[in-house]
Write a protein that holds these residues in place. Structure first.
Motif, PDB file in Angstrom:
ATOM      1  N   LEU A   1       0.831  -1.203   0.000  1.00 19.11           N
ATOM      2  CA  LEU A   1       0.000   0.000   0.000  1.00 19.11           C
ATOM      3  C   LEU A   1       0.869   1.258   0.000  1.00 19.11           C
ATOM      4  N   ALA A   2       1.906   1.274   0.828  1.00 20.38           N
ATOM      5  CA  ALA A   2       2.813   2.425   0.861  1.00 20.38           C
ATOM      6  C   ALA A   2       3.524   2.607  -0.472  1.00 20.38           C
ATOM      7  N   ALA A   3       3.851   1.484  -1.135  1.00 17.90           N
ATOM      8  CA  ALA A   3       4.538   1.552  -2.426  1.00 17.90           C
ATOM      9  C   ALA A   3       3.650   2.140  -3.517  1.00 17.90           C
ATOM     10  N   VAL A   4       2.341   2.126  -3.306  1.00 19.14           N
ATOM     11  CA  VAL A   4       1.419   2.776  -4.252  1.00 19.14           C
ATOM     12  C   VAL A   4       1.151   4.213  -3.826  1.00 19.14           C
ATOM     13  N   VAL A   5       0.918   4.429  -2.543  1.00 14.87           N
ATOM     14  CA  VAL A   5       0.500   5.746  -2.049  1.00 14.87           C
ATOM     15  C   VAL A   5       1.588   6.801  -2.241  1.00 14.87           C
ATOM     16  N   ILE A   6       2.839   6.461  -1.899  1.00 18.37           N
ATOM     17  CA  ILE A   6       3.902   7.474  -1.924  1.00 18.37           C
ATOM     18  C   ILE A   6       4.170   8.000  -3.343  1.00 18.37           C
ATOM     19  N   PRO A   7       4.404   7.131  -4.357  1.00 18.23           N
ATOM     20  CA  PRO A   7       4.599   7.689  -5.713  1.00 18.23           C
ATOM     21  C   PRO A   7       3.339   8.363  -6.256  1.00 18.23           C
ATOM     22  N   THR A   8       2.154   7.821  -5.917  1.00 19.20           N
ATOM     23  CA  THR A   8       0.907   8.399  -6.411  1.00 19.20           C
ATOM     24  C   THR A   8       0.700   9.802  -5.858  1.00 19.20           C
ATOM     25  N   TYR A   9       1.138  10.037  -4.616  1.00 22.04           N
ATOM     26  CA  TYR A   9       1.018  11.369  -3.999  1.00 22.04           C
ATOM     27  C   TYR A   9       1.736  12.422  -4.850  1.00 22.04           C
ATOM     28  N   TYR A  10       2.902  12.065  -5.388  1.00 23.14           N
ATOM     29  CA  TYR A  10       3.654  13.009  -6.228  1.00 23.14           C
ATOM     30  C   TYR A  10       3.078  13.101  -7.641  1.00 23.14           C
ATOM     31  N   LEU A  11       2.579  11.970  -8.162  1.00 25.55           N
ATOM     32  CA  LEU A  11       2.021  11.987  -9.519  1.00 25.55           C
ATOM     33  C   LEU A  11       0.739  12.805  -9.597  1.00 25.55           C
ATOM     34  N   GLN A  12      -0.091  12.768  -8.547  1.00 18.41           N
ATOM     35  CA  GLN A  12      -1.370  13.470  -8.608  1.00 18.41           C
ATOM     36  C   GLN A  12      -1.204  14.978  -8.541  1.00 18.41           C
ATOM     37  N   ARG A  13       0.002  15.461  -8.183  1.00 12.48           N
ATOM     38  CA  ARG A  13       0.266  16.899  -8.228  1.00 12.48           C
ATOM     39  C   ARG A  13       0.334  17.405  -9.669  1.00 12.48           C
ATOM     40  N   LYS A  14       0.754  16.517 -10.573  1.00  8.40           N
ATOM     41  CA  LYS A  14       0.932  16.915 -11.977  1.00  8.40           C
ATOM     42  C   LYS A  14      -0.186  16.411 -12.874  1.00  8.40           C
ATOM     43  N   TYR A  15      -0.783  15.270 -12.517  1.00 14.27           N
ATOM     44  CA  TYR A  15      -1.753  14.632 -13.396  1.00 14.27           C
ATOM     45  C   TYR A  15      -3.064  14.376 -12.674  1.00 14.27           C
ATOM     46  N   ARG A  16      -4.121  14.345 -13.453  1.00 17.19           N
ATOM     47  CA  ARG A  16      -5.420  13.925 -12.945  1.00 17.19           C
ATOM     48  C   ARG A  16      -5.498  12.407 -13.137  1.00 17.19           C
TER      49      ARG A  16
END
Length: 325
Positions: free
Chosen positions: A95-110
């Motif tokens: 879960l952490a391996a998905v949440v942490i990169p996704t947190y940064y990706l959602q700043r740039k992408y929908r």
């Protein structure tokens, strides 16, 4: 100098999960770029090593209070270990391996619901590749056994992957969506623990050994759940099997679903055991009359149960289709 044996182990560990990731990538419209999925796959493999380290720390600490190794020798002890150690640590690392990169990706992408769900699948398959390599390196599992188990971690992670996708892709992120993530994670932990307990039951004496016959039906149900969640993130209607409105008929249809899972799951289990039994034999032995008849009879028996399960499934789908259309 390159050690080709280590390279071979790495390829056998990584190729089946990568092929399955490619299969899901092709099935999802508007999937994220393949390079991003490969990045999550690698992060998932790293999270596998992290989980292994955390499990070692947990057992070291636990052994200072109780004889943890002695507890693991009993089935209830194995269940306790899976519920308090293996399931929570491994599902949390994924879960952490998905949440942490996704947190940064959602700043740039929908991010779409389907994208986050695929990220969870990619991480789970990367975790599987790491686990495969550990098993191969220590010689504790065959390539066939690990290949059969390739989708299992993805099936574990599907509930919280779906819940996380619902939360991240929502315009109005509500507190109940966060609670949904926790409940889905807890569901994954329980399913993870139950699968490991059922798979380990084979090593105990009767009657506990009979619990192992529940493993493949349960895995079949989890695969069905993964496919249903995948249909939801694709915007497709889920497949309905229990369609009648009367209580008696609904109980009858639920019984048929359970019966189909038992038949289909244990048909797969029977074929799995057949391959395990004949894999040590030399190719010349396959032409022995007794061996050939054994393979043929066991294959036909399990094929019969599998076809019967498929027939029940088609009957239920036809009944639902006839009712709604």
């Amino acid at each position: 100098m390159v050690d080709f044996s280590d390279l071979s182990l790495l390829l056998w560990a990584a190729i089946p999960p990568l092929l399955l990731l490619g299969y899901y990538y092709c099935r999802v419209p508007f999937a994220p770029p393949l390079l991003k999925l490969l990045m999550f796959f690698i992060i998932g493999a790293i999270s596998g090593f992290l989980a292994l380290r955390l499990e070692w720390v947990f057992e070291t600490v636990a052994n200072s209070f109780v004889d943890w190794q002695q507890i693991k020798r009993w089935l209830l002890g194995t269940a306790l270990r899976q519920l308090v150690e293996i399931g929570p640590i491994e599902e949390s690392c994924k879960l952490a391996a998905v949440v942490i990169p996704t947190y940064y990706l959602q700043r740039k992408y929908r991010l779409l619901h389907s994208s986050v769900f695929l990220f969870a699948i990619a991480v789970a398959l990367g975790f599987t590749a790491e686990e495969n390599w550990i098993y191969f390196f220590h010689g504790t599992a065959s390539v066939f056994e690990r290949t059969i188990g390739t989708p299992v971690h993805a099936m574990f992670s599907a509930p919280w992957g779906y819940a996380l996708g619902t939360y991240i892709s929502s315009k109005n992120r509500l507190n109940r969506d966060k609670k949904f993530i926790f409940r889905a994670w807890l569901n994954s932990v329980i399913c993870h623990a139950l699968v490991n307990v059922l798979s380990s039951a084979w090593g105990y004496s009767l009657p506990l050994r009979f619990l192992s016959y529940g493993l493949f039906p349960f895995l079949l149900w989890m695969f069905w759940r993964l496919e249903q969640l995948l249909r939801k993130v694709q915007g497709k209607p889920v497949i309905t099997l229990i369609s009648d409105r009367t209580i008696q008929r609904r109980y009858w249809q639920r019984s048929l679903v359970l019966f189909a899972l038992v038949l289909g799951g244990n048909a797969i289990f029977g074929l799995f055991l057949l391959v395990r039994k004949i894999s040590p034999l030399s190719p010349s032995k396959f032409f022995d009359t007794y061996i050939l008849w054994f393979i043929f009879s066991r294959f036909l028996l399990n094929l019969f149960f599998g076809v019967l399960a498929w027939g029940i499934y088609r009957y239920l789908r036809h009944s639902a289709h006839r009712r709604y259309f």
